[in-house]
Each structure stands twice: as structure tokens, then as C-alpha cells.
Write a protein that holds these residues in place. Structure first.
Motif, PDB file in Angstrom:
ATOM      1  N   ASP A   2       0.841  -1.195   0.000  1.00 55.16           N
ATOM      2  CA  ASP A   2       0.000   0.000   0.000  1.00 55.16           C
ATOM      3  C   ASP A   2       0.883   1.255   0.000  1.00 55.16           C
ATOM      4  O   ASP A   2       2.101   1.176  -0.151  1.00 55.16           O
ATOM      5  CB  ASP A   2      -0.941  -0.009   1.196  1.00 55.16           C
ATOM      6  CG  ASP A   2      -0.213  -0.028   2.530  1.00 55.16           C
ATOM      7  OD1 ASP A   2       1.020   0.118   2.549  1.00 55.16           O
ATOM      8  OD2 ASP A   2      -0.888  -0.171   3.568  1.00 55.16           O
ATOM      9  N   GLY A   3       0.241   2.388   0.171  1.00 51.51           N
ATOM     10  CA  GLY A   3       0.959   3.654   0.169  1.00 51.51           C
ATOM     11  C   GLY A   3       1.997   3.766   1.262  1.00 51.51           C
ATOM     12  O   GLY A   3       3.058   4.379   1.073  1.00 51.51           O
ATOM     13  N   THR A   4       1.714   3.171   2.405  1.00 49.69           N
ATOM     14  CA  THR A   4       2.674   3.209   3.512  1.00 49.69           C
ATOM     15  C   THR A   4       3.946   2.458   3.140  1.00 49.69           C
ATOM     16  O   THR A   4       5.063   2.927   3.390  1.00 49.69           O
ATOM     17  CB  THR A   4       2.058   2.604   4.787  1.00 49.69           C
ATOM     18  OG1 THR A   4       0.886   3.345   5.122  1.00 49.69           O
ATOM     19  CG2 THR A   4       3.037   2.631   5.941  1.00 49.69           C
ATOM     20  N   ALA A   5       3.794   1.302   2.514  1.00 44.32           N
ATOM     21  CA  ALA A   5       4.957   0.521   2.091  1.00 44.32           C
ATOM     22  C   ALA A   5       5.762   1.275   1.032  1.00 44.32           C
ATOM     23  O   ALA A   5       7.000   1.268   1.063  1.00 44.32           O
ATOM     24  CB  ALA A   5       4.519  -0.833   1.560  1.00 44.32           C
ATOM     25  N   LEU A   6       5.071   1.926   0.107  1.00 40.44           N
ATOM     26  CA  LEU A   6       5.775   2.733  -0.894  1.00 40.44           C
ATOM     27  C   LEU A   6       6.564   3.854  -0.228  1.00 40.44           C
ATOM     28  O   LEU A   6       7.706   4.129  -0.602  1.00 40.44           O
ATOM     29  CB  LEU A   6       4.788   3.328  -1.897  1.00 40.44           C
ATOM     30  CG  LEU A   6       4.247   2.390  -2.955  1.00 40.44           C
ATOM     31  CD1 LEU A   6       3.171   3.087  -3.776  1.00 40.44           C
ATOM     32  CD2 LEU A   6       5.356   1.892  -3.852  1.00 40.44           C
ATOM     33  N   GLN A  29       6.740 -10.182  -5.878  1.00 42.40           N
ATOM     34  CA  GLN A  29       5.532 -10.806  -6.406  1.00 42.40           C
ATOM     35  C   GLN A  29       4.918  -9.878  -7.439  1.00 42.40           C
ATOM     36  O   GLN A  29       5.253  -8.690  -7.516  1.00 42.40           O
ATOM     37  CB  GLN A  29       4.560 -11.108  -5.277  1.00 42.40           C
ATOM     38  CG  GLN A  29       5.088 -12.160  -4.325  1.00 42.40           C
ATOM     39  CD  GLN A  29       4.118 -12.438  -3.192  1.00 42.40           C
ATOM     40  OE1 GLN A  29       3.052 -11.859  -3.107  1.00 42.40           O
ATOM     41  NE2 GLN A  29       4.514 -13.324  -2.303  1.00 42.40           N
ATOM     42  N   ARG A  30       4.017 -10.412  -8.233  1.00 40.56           N
ATOM     43  CA  ARG A  30       3.474  -9.693  -9.381  1.00 40.56           C
ATOM     44  C   ARG A  30       2.810  -8.359  -9.011  1.00 40.56           C
ATOM     45  O   ARG A  30       3.096  -7.324  -9.613  1.00 40.56           O
ATOM     46  CB  ARG A  30       2.481 -10.589 -10.113  1.00 40.56           C
ATOM     47  CG  ARG A  30       1.991  -9.997 -11.386  1.00 40.56           C
ATOM     48  CD  ARG A  30       1.082 -10.966 -12.111  1.00 40.56           C
ATOM     49  NE  ARG A  30       0.610 -10.348 -13.331  1.00 40.56           N
ATOM     50  CZ  ARG A  30      -0.301 -10.858 -14.097  1.00 40.56           C
ATOM     51  NH1 ARG A  30      -0.854 -12.002 -13.776  1.00 40.56           N
ATOM     52  NH2 ARG A  30      -0.681 -10.247 -15.189  1.00 40.56           N
ATOM     53  N   ALA A  31       1.935  -8.354  -8.024  1.00 38.88           N
ATOM     54  CA  ALA A  31       1.197  -7.130  -7.675  1.00 38.88           C
ATOM     55  C   ALA A  31       2.113  -6.021  -7.171  1.00 38.88           C
ATOM     56  O   ALA A  31       2.021  -4.878  -7.647  1.00 38.88           O
ATOM     57  CB  ALA A  31       0.097  -7.438  -6.671  1.00 38.88           C
ATOM     58  N   PRO A  32       3.023  -6.290  -6.228  1.00 39.87           N
ATOM     59  CA  PRO A  32       3.925  -5.218  -5.795  1.00 39.87           C
ATOM     60  C   PRO A  32       4.837  -4.718  -6.921  1.00 39.87           C
ATOM     61  O   PRO A  32       5.089  -3.520  -7.033  1.00 39.87           O
ATOM     62  CB  PRO A  32       4.750  -5.851  -4.674  1.00 39.87           C
ATOM     63  CG  PRO A  32       3.912  -6.968  -4.176  1.00 39.87           C
ATOM     64  CD  PRO A  32       3.159  -7.470  -5.378  1.00 39.87           C
ATOM     65  N   VAL A  38       4.068   1.133 -12.156  1.00 35.82           N
ATOM     66  CA  VAL A  38       3.091   2.148 -12.559  1.00 35.82           C
ATOM     67  C   VAL A  38       3.239   3.453 -11.776  1.00 35.82           C
ATOM     68  O   VAL A  38       2.879   4.512 -12.280  1.00 35.82           O
ATOM     69  CB  VAL A  38       1.623   1.643 -12.479  1.00 35.82           C
ATOM     70  CG1 VAL A  38       1.412   0.459 -13.398  1.00 35.82           C
ATOM     71  CG2 VAL A  38       1.205   1.341 -11.079  1.00 35.82           C
ATOM     72  N   THR A  39       3.783   3.387 -10.574  1.00 35.07           N
ATOM     73  CA  THR A  39       3.991   4.605  -9.796  1.00 35.07           C
ATOM     74  C   THR A  39       5.335   5.255 -10.111  1.00 35.07           C
ATOM     75  O   THR A  39       5.598   6.361  -9.664  1.00 35.07           O
ATOM     76  CB  THR A  39       3.917   4.330  -8.282  1.00 35.07           C
ATOM     77  OG1 THR A  39       4.914   3.358  -7.945  1.00 35.07           O
ATOM     78  CG2 THR A  39       2.537   3.858  -7.872  1.00 35.07           C
ATOM     79  N   GLY A  40       6.174   4.568 -10.860  1.00 37.47           N
ATOM     80  CA  GLY A  40       7.485   5.103 -11.198  1.00 37.47           C
ATOM     81  C   GLY A  40       8.534   4.885 -10.127  1.00 37.47           C
ATOM     82  O   GLY A  40       9.670   5.323 -10.262  1.00 37.47           O
TER      83      GLY A  40
END
Length: 74
Positions: A2-6, A29-32, A38-40
Motif C-alpha cells: 500500500d501507500g505506507t509501504a511505498l 511478487q506480481r502485484a507489488p 506504474v507509480t514510477g
């Protein structure tokens, strides 16, 4: 992820860059991995498909600093 992990990854990236190092992630993993792309965030953080690629990249990045330290690279 999530945003916190980013946010944690970005802060870690800033800290290691300030010390002259780099942040290397491997085997996500695929999702992360998709989220980082996509967030750059994947671009400055060095995301690799597997551990071997990440280690090779880190060693390659360290070679110039080893050469300047007088230890050289064998």
C-alpha cells in the motif's frame, strides 16, 4: 503493498543514496512489482527479477567506488 509501504521504500532509498549506496529489490511478487512500475518507484529503486540479477547489479555499481578506494577490483 500500500501507500505506507511505498513511502517506506522511498525513504529507505533516500537514506541509502545519501550514504552513497543503492537500494536493490529482487523477486517481487506480481502485484507489488506492478505497483512499483506504474507509480514510477521501480526506476530509482532498482527492481530485479531475481536475486542473482540484483547482486550482479549491486556489484557492478560498487566497482567504480572500489577502484577509487585503492583496493581495485580483481
Amino acid at each position: 503493498m500500500d501507500g505506507t509501504a511505498l513511502d517506506v521504500l522511498l525513504h529507505a532509498h533516500v537514506l541509502v543514496c545519501r550514504s552513497g549506496a543503492g537500494l536493490y529489490l529482487a523477486g517481487l511478487q506480481r502485484a507489488p512489482a506492478h505497483l512499483l512500475r506504474v507509480t514510477g518507484v521501480a526506476s530509482p529503486i532498482n527492481v530485479y527479477n531475481n536475486l542473482e540479477e540484483a547482486i550482479c547489479a549491486a556489484l557492478h555499481a560498487a566497482q567504480p567506488s572500489l577502484a577509487h578506494s585503492g583496493r581495485g577490483v580483481a
